[in-house]
Design a protein around this motif. Sequence first.
Motif, short mmCIF file in Angstrom:
data_model
loop_
_atom_site.label_atom_id
_atom_site.label_comp_id
_atom_site.label_asym_id
_atom_site.label_seq_id
_atom_site.Cartn_x
_atom_site.Cartn_y
_atom_site.Cartn_z
N ARG A 7 0.84 -1.18 0.00
CA ARG A 7 0.00 0.00 0.00
C ARG A 7 0.88 1.24 0.00
O ARG A 7 2.01 1.21 0.51
CB ARG A 7 -0.93 0.00 1.20
CG ARG A 7 -1.76 -1.26 1.33
CD ARG A 7 -2.49 -1.31 2.64
NE ARG A 7 -3.90 -1.05 2.45
CZ ARG A 7 -4.78 -1.02 3.43
NH1 ARG A 7 -4.40 -1.21 4.65
NH2 ARG A 7 -6.04 -0.80 3.19
N SER A 8 0.36 2.30 -0.56
CA SER A 8 1.12 3.55 -0.70
C SER A 8 0.49 4.63 0.15
O SER A 8 -0.69 4.97 -0.04
CB SER A 8 1.14 3.97 -2.17
OG SER A 8 1.70 5.27 -2.30
N LEU A 9 1.26 5.15 1.08
CA LEU A 9 0.79 6.28 1.88
C LEU A 9 0.64 7.52 1.02
O LEU A 9 -0.27 8.32 1.20
CB LEU A 9 1.76 6.53 3.04
CG LEU A 9 1.39 7.64 4.01
CD1 LEU A 9 0.06 7.35 4.68
CD2 LEU A 9 2.48 7.82 5.05
N PHE A 10 1.56 7.68 0.04
CA PHE A 10 1.49 8.82 -0.87
C PHE A 10 0.19 8.78 -1.67
O PHE A 10 -0.52 9.79 -1.78
CB PHE A 10 2.70 8.80 -1.82
CG PHE A 10 2.73 9.92 -2.81
CD1 PHE A 10 3.23 11.16 -2.45
CD2 PHE A 10 2.25 9.75 -4.09
CE1 PHE A 10 3.25 12.21 -3.36
CE2 PHE A 10 2.27 10.78 -5.01
CZ PHE A 10 2.77 12.01 -4.65
N ARG A 11 -0.13 7.61 -2.22
CA ARG A 11 -1.37 7.48 -2.97
C ARG A 11 -2.59 7.70 -2.07
O ARG A 11 -3.58 8.29 -2.48
CB ARG A 11 -1.43 6.09 -3.61
CG ARG A 11 -2.67 5.87 -4.48
CD ARG A 11 -2.56 4.63 -5.34
NE ARG A 11 -2.43 3.43 -4.52
CZ ARG A 11 -1.35 2.67 -4.48
NH1 ARG A 11 -0.29 3.00 -5.20
NH2 ARG A 11 -1.31 1.59 -3.72
N ARG A 12 -2.49 7.25 -0.83
CA ARG A 12 -3.58 7.44 0.11
C ARG A 12 -3.84 8.93 0.36
O ARG A 12 -4.99 9.38 0.39
CB ARG A 12 -3.24 6.73 1.42
CG ARG A 12 -4.30 6.82 2.51
CD ARG A 12 -3.75 6.18 3.77
NE ARG A 12 -4.70 6.28 4.86
CZ ARG A 12 -5.55 5.34 5.21
NH1 ARG A 12 -5.60 4.22 4.51
NH2 ARG A 12 -6.37 5.49 6.22
N LEU A 13 -2.77 9.71 0.52
CA LEU A 13 -2.93 11.14 0.74
C LEU A 13 -3.49 11.83 -0.49
O LEU A 13 -4.35 12.72 -0.38
CB LEU A 13 -1.58 11.75 1.13
CG LEU A 13 -1.01 11.33 2.49
CD1 LEU A 13 0.38 11.89 2.68
CD2 LEU A 13 -1.92 11.79 3.62
N MET A 14 -3.00 11.44 -1.68
CA MET A 14 -3.50 12.06 -2.91
C MET A 14 -4.98 11.74 -3.13
O MET A 14 -5.75 12.60 -3.54
CB MET A 14 -2.66 11.59 -4.10
CG MET A 14 -1.23 12.13 -4.10
SD MET A 14 -1.16 13.94 -4.17
CE MET A 14 -1.86 14.24 -5.79
N LEU A 193 10.08 11.86 6.72
CA LEU A 193 9.83 10.45 7.00
C LEU A 193 10.79 9.56 6.22
O LEU A 193 11.33 8.59 6.76
CB LEU A 193 8.38 10.11 6.66
CG LEU A 193 7.94 8.66 6.92
CD1 LEU A 193 8.09 8.32 8.39
CD2 LEU A 193 6.51 8.45 6.48
N ARG A 194 11.03 9.91 4.94
CA ARG A 194 12.01 9.15 4.17
C ARG A 194 13.40 9.30 4.76
O ARG A 194 14.23 8.38 4.70
CB ARG A 194 11.98 9.62 2.71
CG ARG A 194 10.72 9.23 1.97
CD ARG A 194 10.88 9.42 0.46
NE ARG A 194 11.07 10.83 0.14
CZ ARG A 194 10.07 11.67 -0.13
NH1 ARG A 194 8.82 11.24 -0.11
NH2 ARG A 194 10.30 12.93 -0.42
N GLY A 195 13.68 10.46 5.34
CA GLY A 195 14.98 10.65 5.98
C GLY A 195 15.17 9.73 7.18
O GLY A 195 16.26 9.17 7.38
#
Length: 462
Positions: A7-14, A193-195
């Motif tokens: 699952r993608s958190l980025f896609r979830r936010l978009m 978060l990626r950091g």
Amino acid sequence: MTGLPERSLFRRLMLGFFGVVLVIWLANLAWDIHETRTTKQRDMQRELRASALRILVLMQTVDSRPPEEIAPLVRKMEALHYALYRELGWYVPALQTQVWRRGQLVYASGDAGPITATVAGIAPQRPPLPDGWVVAEESDPATGVTVRMATQVIGEWLLQTSSIGYYLAPLLFSLPFLLLPAWYIVRVGLGPLRGIVAEIEERSANALTPLAPSPFRELSPLVASVNRLMRRLVERLEREQEFLADAAHELKTPLSIIQINADALAHAHTPQRIQEAGEGLRQGVRRATHTVHQLLALARSGPDSDAAPRQALDLVQLVCDRLALAGPLAAARQIELELQAPDLCAMYLHRESMAALIDNVVGNAIKYSPDGGRVAVSITADAGLIMLAVRDEGPGIAPAAQRKVFERFYRLPDQDQPGSGLGLAIAERAAQRNLGGITLGNCEDGPGLCVQVTFDVTLAAG
């Protein structure tokens, strides 16, 4: 865990952002429909009434003229009504007008439409209007003039399927200008978060130092949780290293005894020497075997040893079974085992660790009681607590040392009984695993030690 879709958190936010835009658009659409059908209808009916009154005033000044002279004047008044909507530049509503004078139709705009022309001499009719139209009618009893006007409400045509593009166009045209900045903002926003992920990935397996605090309020709980996890891992590794060092040290003595007696047995030449070496060898093996068994019991008694769940058990039956196994050891020294308990005491317990607790506490009581003594075991329930008590007739433990005896491999300095120093450590960990607590106390009515394990009924019930 494998097998689960990624699952993608980025896609979830978009998708969440797009959903918000869609909800706002739908709300705006609903409001526009409501405004079209209520507010617009009321406003246009008011404007239509004003135009009808202007035509009525005009008819008062030209009352004596023939119908062919009246028509151009009424069309000019209609033009004034249209002028307001032409200024909008995007839509001019349809308009129908009828002018009656003393029951005779002197003017009618259009060929048909919502207002149907009537036969001369008949009073103005009032046929039903189609949806999306409003009507206004004004009369002057003195002159016998009646003006009836009907117009299409602005916006009703937009509700038709053929005009759905009017509503979709703003949404489709605005999405690129909304989603592209949102994509950039979300991507940049997830950078910290990626950091954190990159910092954890770059660490070696032995690097368990805390992460640097995050300046972002939303990420601070995550960093704090990871740091707490690392701290628990460090503490567990330290405990395991200490345990391994203590175990190696404890096993060194029986292994040395085995080695010495094995060498003596290999070089013994007399029967007496062979017998002594063999007995020493068996003693060393027994001591090493007991230590290994205790180490295994200690490892299995902890709350993090495995995920086996607690199950409904009868504590009384479990204690009876363990006392039966301890019976031969007590009989060898003529020690009496006594049990005072109700017929049934149902609890949720981890069977293996609870059996290890009973075995070690009862075993210690038998070992430290004098020959011909008595070991009393009791199970009682009082004020929401279930208590398992084991009393012996041994020398007891000084109050200052009663906390230290729960440490691994700790033995009292003046102790002459053989042992590994793990029994009470196993009992304490097993009690914790079964959501209980263990305490020591010297008997008040004579020599001996009382070991009491207490369970809260609300917790022990499952």
